[in-house]
Design a protein around this motif. Structure first.
Motif, PDB file in Angstrom:
ATOM      1  N   LEU A  39      -7.107  17.020   5.336  1.00 33.19           N
ATOM      2  CA  LEU A  39      -7.735  16.142   4.349  1.00 33.19           C
ATOM      3  C   LEU A  39      -6.669  15.419   3.534  1.00 33.19           C
ATOM      4  N   HIS A  40      -5.687  16.164   3.031  1.00 31.39           N
ATOM      5  CA  HIS A  40      -4.598  15.550   2.260  1.00 31.39           C
ATOM      6  C   HIS A  40      -3.909  14.453   3.075  1.00 31.39           C
ATOM      7  N   ALA A  42      -4.922  12.765   5.730  1.00 34.72           N
ATOM      8  CA  ALA A  42      -5.759  11.605   6.042  1.00 34.72           C
ATOM      9  C   ALA A  42      -5.841  10.648   4.858  1.00 34.72           C
ATOM     10  N   VAL A  43      -6.005  11.199   3.652  1.00 35.86           N
ATOM     11  CA  VAL A  43      -6.084  10.365   2.454  1.00 35.86           C
ATOM     12  C   VAL A  43      -4.756   9.663   2.199  1.00 35.86           C
ATOM     13  N   TYR A  44      -3.660  10.399   2.307  1.00 33.26           N
ATOM     14  CA  TYR A  44      -2.349   9.801   2.043  1.00 33.26           C
ATOM     15  C   TYR A  44      -2.006   8.725   3.071  1.00 33.26           C
ATOM     16  N   ASP A  45      -2.401   8.945   4.330  1.00 32.91           N
ATOM     17  CA  ASP A  45      -2.162   7.921   5.344  1.00 32.91           C
ATOM     18  C   ASP A  45      -2.965   6.663   5.045  1.00 32.91           C
ATOM     19  N   ARG A  46      -4.225   6.852   4.696  1.00 34.46           N
ATOM     20  CA  ARG A  46      -5.094   5.692   4.461  1.00 34.46           C
ATOM     21  C   ARG A  46      -4.629   4.882   3.257  1.00 34.46           C
ATOM     22  N   LEU A  47      -4.157   5.566   2.214  1.00 34.28           N
ATOM     23  CA  LEU A  47      -3.735   4.879   0.992  1.00 34.28           C
ATOM     24  C   LEU A  47      -2.241   4.567   0.984  1.00 34.28           C
ATOM     25  N   GLU A  48      -1.559   4.855   2.079  1.00 31.80           N
ATOM     26  CA  GLU A  48      -0.135   4.551   2.233  1.00 31.80           C
ATOM     27  C   GLU A  48       0.684   5.100   1.066  1.00 31.80           C
ATOM     28  N   VAL A  49       0.477   6.386   0.792  1.00 32.66           N
ATOM     29  CA  VAL A  49       1.203   7.043  -0.290  1.00 32.66           C
ATOM     30  C   VAL A  49       2.689   7.078   0.050  1.00 32.66           C
ATOM     31  N   GLY A  50       3.499   6.653  -0.918  1.00 30.79           N
ATOM     32  CA  GLY A  50       4.944   6.585  -0.707  1.00 30.79           C
ATOM     33  C   GLY A  50       5.681   6.423  -2.021  1.00 30.79           C
ATOM     34  N   PRO A  51       6.909   5.906  -1.992  1.00 31.61           N
ATOM     35  CA  PRO A  51       7.727   5.809  -3.201  1.00 31.61           C
ATOM     36  C   PRO A  51       7.104   4.985  -4.331  1.00 31.61           C
ATOM     37  N   ALA A  52       6.199   4.071  -4.014  1.00 35.76           N
ATOM     38  CA  ALA A  52       5.565   3.262  -5.059  1.00 35.76           C
ATOM     39  C   ALA A  52       4.382   3.960  -5.711  1.00 35.76           C
ATOM     40  N   THR A  53       4.044   5.148  -5.248  1.00 34.79           N
ATOM     41  CA  THR A  53       2.851   5.850  -5.728  1.00 34.79           C
ATOM     42  C   THR A  53       3.182   6.753  -6.903  1.00 34.79           C
ATOM     43  N   ARG A  54       2.352   6.668  -7.941  1.00 36.13           N
ATOM     44  CA  ARG A  54       2.389   7.645  -9.040  1.00 36.13           C
ATOM     45  C   ARG A  54       1.072   8.403  -8.981  1.00 36.13           C
ATOM     46  N   LEU A  67       3.084  18.657  -2.984  1.00 36.82           N
ATOM     47  CA  LEU A  67       4.317  18.740  -2.207  1.00 36.82           C
ATOM     48  C   LEU A  67       4.299  17.764  -1.043  1.00 36.82           C
ATOM     49  N   THR A  68       3.134  17.640  -0.392  1.00 35.14           N
ATOM     50  CA  THR A  68       3.006  16.704   0.717  1.00 35.14           C
ATOM     51  C   THR A  68       3.230  15.270   0.247  1.00 35.14           C
ATOM     52  N   ALA A  69       2.646  14.911  -0.895  1.00 32.74           N
ATOM     53  CA  ALA A  69       2.832  13.560  -1.429  1.00 32.74           C
ATOM     54  C   ALA A  69       4.274  13.334  -1.860  1.00 32.74           C
ATOM     55  N   ALA A  70       4.869  14.337  -2.490  1.00 38.47           N
ATOM     56  CA  ALA A  70       6.254  14.209  -2.942  1.00 38.47           C
ATOM     57  C   ALA A  70       7.204  14.044  -1.759  1.00 38.47           C
ATOM     58  N   SER A  71       6.884  14.691  -0.638  1.00 41.20           N
ATOM     59  CA  SER A  71       7.737  14.555   0.542  1.00 41.20           C
ATOM     60  C   SER A  71       7.702  13.134   1.097  1.00 41.20           C
ATOM     61  N   ARG A  72       6.667  12.369   0.728  1.00 43.97           N
ATOM     62  CA  ARG A  72       6.570  10.965   1.114  1.00 43.97           C
ATOM     63  C   ARG A  72       7.251  10.049   0.103  1.00 43.97           C
ATOM     64  N   GLY A  73       7.801  10.626  -0.959  1.00 40.23           N
ATOM     65  CA  GLY A  73       8.508   9.845  -1.963  1.00 40.23           C
ATOM     66  C   GLY A  73       7.722   9.551  -3.215  1.00 40.23           C
ATOM     67  N   ALA A  74       6.461  10.009  -3.296  1.00 38.46           N
ATOM     68  CA  ALA A  74       5.640   9.733  -4.472  1.00 38.46           C
ATOM     69  C   ALA A  74       6.112  10.548  -5.673  1.00 38.46           C
ATOM     70  N   THR A 138      -6.297  12.252  -7.608  1.00 37.23           N
ATOM     71  CA  THR A 138      -6.983  13.002  -6.566  1.00 37.23           C
ATOM     72  C   THR A 138      -7.653  14.249  -7.136  1.00 37.23           C
ATOM     73  N   VAL A 139      -8.823  14.559  -6.590  1.00 40.45           N
ATOM     74  CA  VAL A 139      -9.490  15.840  -6.828  1.00 40.45           C
ATOM     75  C   VAL A 139      -9.839  16.376  -5.442  1.00 40.45           C
ATOM     76  N   PHE A 140      -8.928  17.137  -4.862  1.00 44.02           N
ATOM     77  CA  PHE A 140      -9.111  17.620  -3.497  1.00 44.02           C
ATOM     78  C   PHE A 140      -9.967  18.881  -3.424  1.00 44.02           C
ATOM     79  N   GLU A 141     -10.292  19.478  -4.562  1.00 43.87           N
ATOM     80  CA  GLU A 141     -11.166  20.640  -4.556  1.00 43.87           C
ATOM     81  C   GLU A 141     -12.569  20.180  -4.155  1.00 43.87           C
ATOM     82  N   PRO A 142     -13.089  20.600  -2.997  1.00 44.61           N
ATOM     83  CA  PRO A 142     -14.339  20.015  -2.489  1.00 44.61           C
ATOM     84  C   PRO A 142     -15.553  20.439  -3.314  1.00 44.61           C
ATOM     85  N   ILE A 143     -16.457  19.507  -3.537  1.00 43.72           N
ATOM     86  CA  ILE A 143     -17.740  19.822  -4.137  1.00 43.72           C
ATOM     87  C   ILE A 143     -18.775  19.950  -3.020  1.00 43.72           C
TER      88      ILE A 143
END
Length: 294
Positions: A39-40, A42-54, A67-74, A138-143
């Motif tokens: 899930l993480h 797929a969302v990061y790929d779709r939104l192109e999470v990277g160094p420009a992301t806060r 950690l996954t987002a930070a590894s992409r530079g966010a 993000t709120v990745f905790e599923p409802i």
């Protein structure tokens, strides 16, 4: 698969359940949290999470998605006021050399190699006026696993959205339809055992518009959605029981009966998902919604 932990034997001499919250948080970190990695990603790929992301991660738990987002530079900020035990594990992951400060840890994590902030309260508790707004929340905790589990989203988002940029993406996640989620049959056990309390927080099937309704209540505008396969796989029955208990979805059942009874019935419910090699496998589909800050 990460080796499972030594089981924590809890005494049930008293009627009130005693939960080792540190062990429960460790079970979440070592066993259960990884189940949502697809899930993480797929969302990061779709939104192109990277160094420009806060990124602001609400209910960040032990920090794997951060950690996954930070590894992409966010640049990442995690908030979790509900579980200091999980937040402590996030610090171990993301800030092995960080120094705490007034409810927040801030620094450049050795593992993340990017700007990391961890908070035990709303973003304003640790953010200065000069801080740039967040571009992704993000709120990745599923409802959708418990009746009424989306009710707290409004307050959670209300405290966070003032720190987000106009047009920022807000991602909410939820369980898919029960016919696509094998774990739904196990969650029904929790609802049945909790019934003596007449708790409103029993299991119910996820509805198609749950996420859209939650976004609408927060004043957000839906801007796309997707579905992701997130199978729950465990090394054995013991690992599966501990992983599922670590979600908190069985807490009401434990309070209504006792931990031994919940363990017993949960184990029985999992037997149908046990494979010949002893592993436990439950295919699930989760849904995510992307909404925008107006």
């Amino acid at each position: 698969m990460t080796p499972t932990l030594v089981r924590q034997h809890v005494s049930h001499a008293d009627s009130a359940p005693r939960v080792d919250r540190c062990a429960r948080a460790r079970d979440w970190s070592e066993i259960q949290e990884r189940m949502l990695v697809p899930l993480h990603q797929a969302v990061y790929d779709r939104l192109e999470v990277g160094p420009a992301t806060r990124l602001l991660g609400l209910n960040c738990g032990s920090g794997l998605a951060l950690l996954t987002a930070a590894s992409r530079g966010a640049a990442v900020t995690g908030v979790d006021s509900a579980s200091p035990e999980r937040l402590a594990l996030a610090r171990e992951r993301l800030l092995p050399d960080g120094r705490p400060g007034r409810g927040a840890d801030a620094g450049r994590g050795a593992r993340a190699r990017t700007a990391v902030t961890l908070l035990d309260g709303p973003p304003a508790a640790g953010a200065g006026a000069e801080t740039a707004p967040y571009t992704l929340v993000t709120v990745f905790e599923p409802i959708g696993g418990l009746a009424g589990d989306s009710e707290g989203l409004g307050e959670l988002l209300a405290g966070a959205l003032p720190s987000a940029a106009r047009g920022a993406a807000v991602v909410l996640a939820g369980w898919g339809p029960p016919e696509r989620c094998a774990t739904s049959s196990v969650l029904r056990v929790a609802a049945r055992l909790a019934d003596p309390l007449r708790s409103a927080r029993g299991w119910r099937p996820a509805r198609r518009d749950d996420l859209e309704e939650a976004a609408g209540r927060a004043g957000l505008k839906p801007d796309g959605s997707g579905r992701v396969a997130c199978p729950f796989g465990y090394a054995d029955l013991d690992s599966a029981v501990r992983g599922l208990l670590s979600t908190g979805l069985f807490d009401a059942a434990t309070a209504a009966t006792d931990a031994k009874q919940v363990d017993k019935e949960l184990t029985e419910a999992l037997h149908r998902h046990r494979r010949p090699d002893g592993t436990v496998w439950m295919p699930n589909v989760f849904r995510y919604l992307i909404a925008r800050v107006p």
